[in-house]
Design an enzyme around this catalytic site. Structure first.
Site, short mmCIF file in Angstrom:
data_model
loop_
_atom_site.label_atom_id
_atom_site.label_comp_id
_atom_site.label_asym_id
_atom_site.label_seq_id
_atom_site.Cartn_x
_atom_site.Cartn_y
_atom_site.Cartn_z
N ARG A 50 0.84 -1.21 0.00
CA ARG A 50 0.00 0.00 0.00
C ARG A 50 0.87 1.25 0.00
O ARG A 50 0.55 2.24 -0.66
CB ARG A 50 -0.95 -0.01 1.20
CG ARG A 50 -1.94 1.16 1.17
CD ARG A 50 -3.02 1.02 2.23
NE ARG A 50 -2.49 1.08 3.58
CZ ARG A 50 -3.21 0.88 4.67
NH1 ARG A 50 -4.50 0.61 4.57
NH2 ARG A 50 -2.66 0.95 5.86
N LYS A 149 -2.72 6.85 1.27
CA LYS A 149 -2.49 7.13 2.69
C LYS A 149 -1.41 8.21 2.77
O LYS A 149 -0.23 7.93 3.01
CB LYS A 149 -2.09 5.84 3.43
CG LYS A 149 -2.39 5.91 4.93
CD LYS A 149 -2.43 4.54 5.56
CE LYS A 149 -2.35 4.61 7.05
NZ LYS A 149 -3.49 5.24 7.72
N GLU A 182 -16.27 6.04 5.40
CA GLU A 182 -15.49 5.34 6.43
C GLU A 182 -15.52 6.20 7.68
O GLU A 182 -16.28 7.18 7.75
CB GLU A 182 -14.05 5.10 5.96
CG GLU A 182 -13.31 6.38 5.59
CD GLU A 182 -11.86 6.16 5.17
OE1 GLU A 182 -11.31 5.07 5.40
OE2 GLU A 182 -11.27 7.10 4.61
N1 PXG Z 1 -9.37 4.73 7.12
C1 PXG Z 1 -8.51 5.69 7.44
C2 PXG Z 1 -8.76 7.09 7.02
C3 PXG Z 1 -7.35 5.36 8.18
O1 PXG Z 1 -6.47 6.32 8.52
C4 PXG Z 1 -8.09 3.04 8.23
C5 PXG Z 1 -9.18 3.44 7.48
C6 PXG Z 1 -7.89 1.60 8.57
O2 PXG Z 1 -6.85 1.04 7.77
P1 PXG Z 1 -5.89 -0.11 8.34
O3 PXG Z 1 -4.98 -0.41 7.19
O4 PXG Z 1 -5.18 0.45 9.54
O5 PXG Z 1 -6.77 -1.25 8.68
C7 PXG Z 1 -7.13 4.02 8.58
C8 PXG Z 1 -5.92 3.65 9.36
C9 PXG Z 1 -3.93 6.34 14.53
C10 PXG Z 1 -4.01 5.23 13.55
O6 PXG Z 1 -2.81 6.78 14.82
C11 PXG Z 1 -4.80 5.37 12.42
C12 PXG Z 1 -4.85 4.35 11.49
C13 PXG Z 1 -4.14 3.20 11.68
C14 PXG Z 1 -3.34 3.07 12.81
C15 PXG Z 1 -3.28 4.09 13.77
O7 PXG Z 1 -4.99 6.80 14.99
N2 PXG Z 1 -5.66 4.56 10.40
#
Ligand code: PXG
Length: 288
Positions: A50, A149, A182
Site C-alpha cells: 500500500r 495514505k 469510512e
Molecule cells: N481509514 C482511514 C482514514 C485510516 O487512517 C483506516 C481506514 C484503517 O486502515 P488499516 O490499514 O489500519 O486497517 C485508517 C488507518 C492512529 C491510527 O494513529 C490510524 C490508522 C491506523 C493506525 C493508527 O490513529 N488509520
C-alpha cells in the site's frame, strides 16, 4: 527509544527533520500505521504494498526497496526490544525550497517509529462505541483519492474534532454523494440479515489492511461478505456494526446519531469476528 531516520538509528531526542521538509510544509508524503503482535509484524507485505501504491499515486520515488523497508521496520522493533508495538513508517518528499514544487526535493526523508499504542479503553471493546455522523465530508476522490495514505490528514482531523464536540471517540464520514465512506481513522462494517457489508474504495474508503483481513476471516467463519453503497439509515437499521483499523483492531459500534444499532450491545457476528481477529494476529505475520 531508537528511531530509524534515513538509514541510521538515532535517539528519540535526535530524531529531527528540517523545517524545510515538505512533509511538514505541505503534508507531502505517505505513511503506514502497522502493528507488531508477539514478535510478528502483522501483514507487513500488505502495508508495504500500500505504501508503494500511495507513493506511486503521488509520484514519489521510494528510496528503499520492499526488502529494505521490511528489514528497516523489523530492525526498528529489534533495536527497541519490542514484541508488541505500533509502528509508524513515514516517507516525506524531503527537504526542498519554500515553493510547493516537489521537484525541489532531491531526497525523500524516511523515518520509522516503533512505540506502545494506546487503544480505545477496554470497556469499549466489551460494550461498544457510541459514534456520530459528522458534517465534514470525506474528500472527493477527484480532489485527492482517499485510497492514498498521504500525510494530508486535515480532512480526517476535522472529522475527529467534530466527533469530540459531539462527545464521540470516532465518527462516520460521508462522501460528497452522502453515502458512508469510512470513519476518521477506521473502516466501517455492518451486519444485516446475516451478511457483512462495507463501503467500497470507490465510496471513499481506504483499502484498510484490517478491512481486508475481515474479508479473509468472513470466509473462514462462513459469513457472506460484500462491498456495497451504504447510507446512515443502513447503519441505524443494521443488526450490528463494527469498525476496523490497525490501531482500533475490531471494535463494536452500538449507537449512531443517538439511535441504538440492533440490540445496543455488541452482536454475535461482531464478537466472532473480533475473537477470530485476535487469534489471527498471533499466528500470522513477519517474524522480526
Ligand atoms: N481509514 C482511514 C482514514 C485510516 O487512517 C483506516 C481506514 C484503517 O486502515 P488499516 O490499514 O489500519 O486497517 C485508517 C488507518 C492512529 C491510527 O494513529 C490510524 C490508522 C491506523 C493506525 C493508527 O490513529 N488509520
Amino acid at each position: 527509544m531508537k528511531i530509524y531516520l534515513d538509514g541510521k538509528f538515532v535517539d528519540r531526542n535526535d530524531a529531527k527533520v528540517s523545517v524545510f521538509d515538505h512533509g511538514l510544509l505541505y503534508g507531502d508524503g505517505v505513511f503506514e500505521g502497522i502493528r507488531l503482535y508477539g514478535g510478528n509484524i502483522f501483514r507487513l507485505e500488505e502495508h508495504l504494498e500500500r505504501l508503494e501504491y500511495s507513493a506511486k499515486a503521488i509520484m514519489l520515488q521510494l528510496p528503499l526497496t520492499r526488502a529494505q523497508f521490511s528489514e528497516a521496520t523489523c530492525e526498528t522493533c529489534r533495536q527497541n526490544g519490542l514484541t508488541d508495538a505500533y509502528i509508524r513508517l513515514v516517507v516525506t518528499r524531503g527537504v526542498g525550497d519554500l515553493g510547493l514544487a516537489p521537484w525541489s526535493c532531491p531526497t525523500p526523508t524516511v523515518f520509522i517509529i516503533a512505540s506502545k499504542i494506546s487503544l480505545y479503553p477496554a470497556e469499549h471493546y466489551e460494550n461498544g462505541l457510541a459514534i456520530v455522523t459528522v458534517p465534514t465530508r470525506r474528500i472527493n476522490a477527484a480532489a485527492l483519492p482517499p485510497t492514498i495514505k498521504s500525510l494530508n490528514y486535515m480532512n480526517n482531523i476535522l472529522g475527529k474534532i467534530e466527533a469530540r464536540q459531539f462527545g464521540a471517540l470516532e465518527a462516520i464520514m460521508l462522501n460528497d454523494q452522502g453515502y458512508v465512506a469510512e470513519c476518521t481513522a477506521d473502516n466501517v462494517f455492518i451486519v444485516h440479515k446475516g451478511e457483512l457489508l462495507t463501503p467500497g474504495a470507490s465510496q471513499g474508503a481506504l483499502k484498510g489492511v484490517t478491512r481486508s483481513t475481515i474479508f479473509d476471516l468472513a470466509k473462514e467463519l462462513n459469513v457472506p461478505i460484500r462491498e456495497t453503497n451504504m447510507t446512515r439509515y443502513d447503519i441505524w437499521c443494521a443488526d450490528e456494526c463494527f469498525l476496523t483499523g490497525s490501531g482500533a483492531e475490531v471494535i463494536p459500534a452500538v449507537k449512531l446519531d443517538g439511535r441504538e444499532i440492533g440490540t445496543g450491545r455488541p452482536g454475535p457476528i461482531t464478537q466472532r469476528v473480533l475473537a477470530a481477529f485476535r487469534k489471527r494476529v498471533l499466528v500470522e505475520g513477519t517474524r522480526i
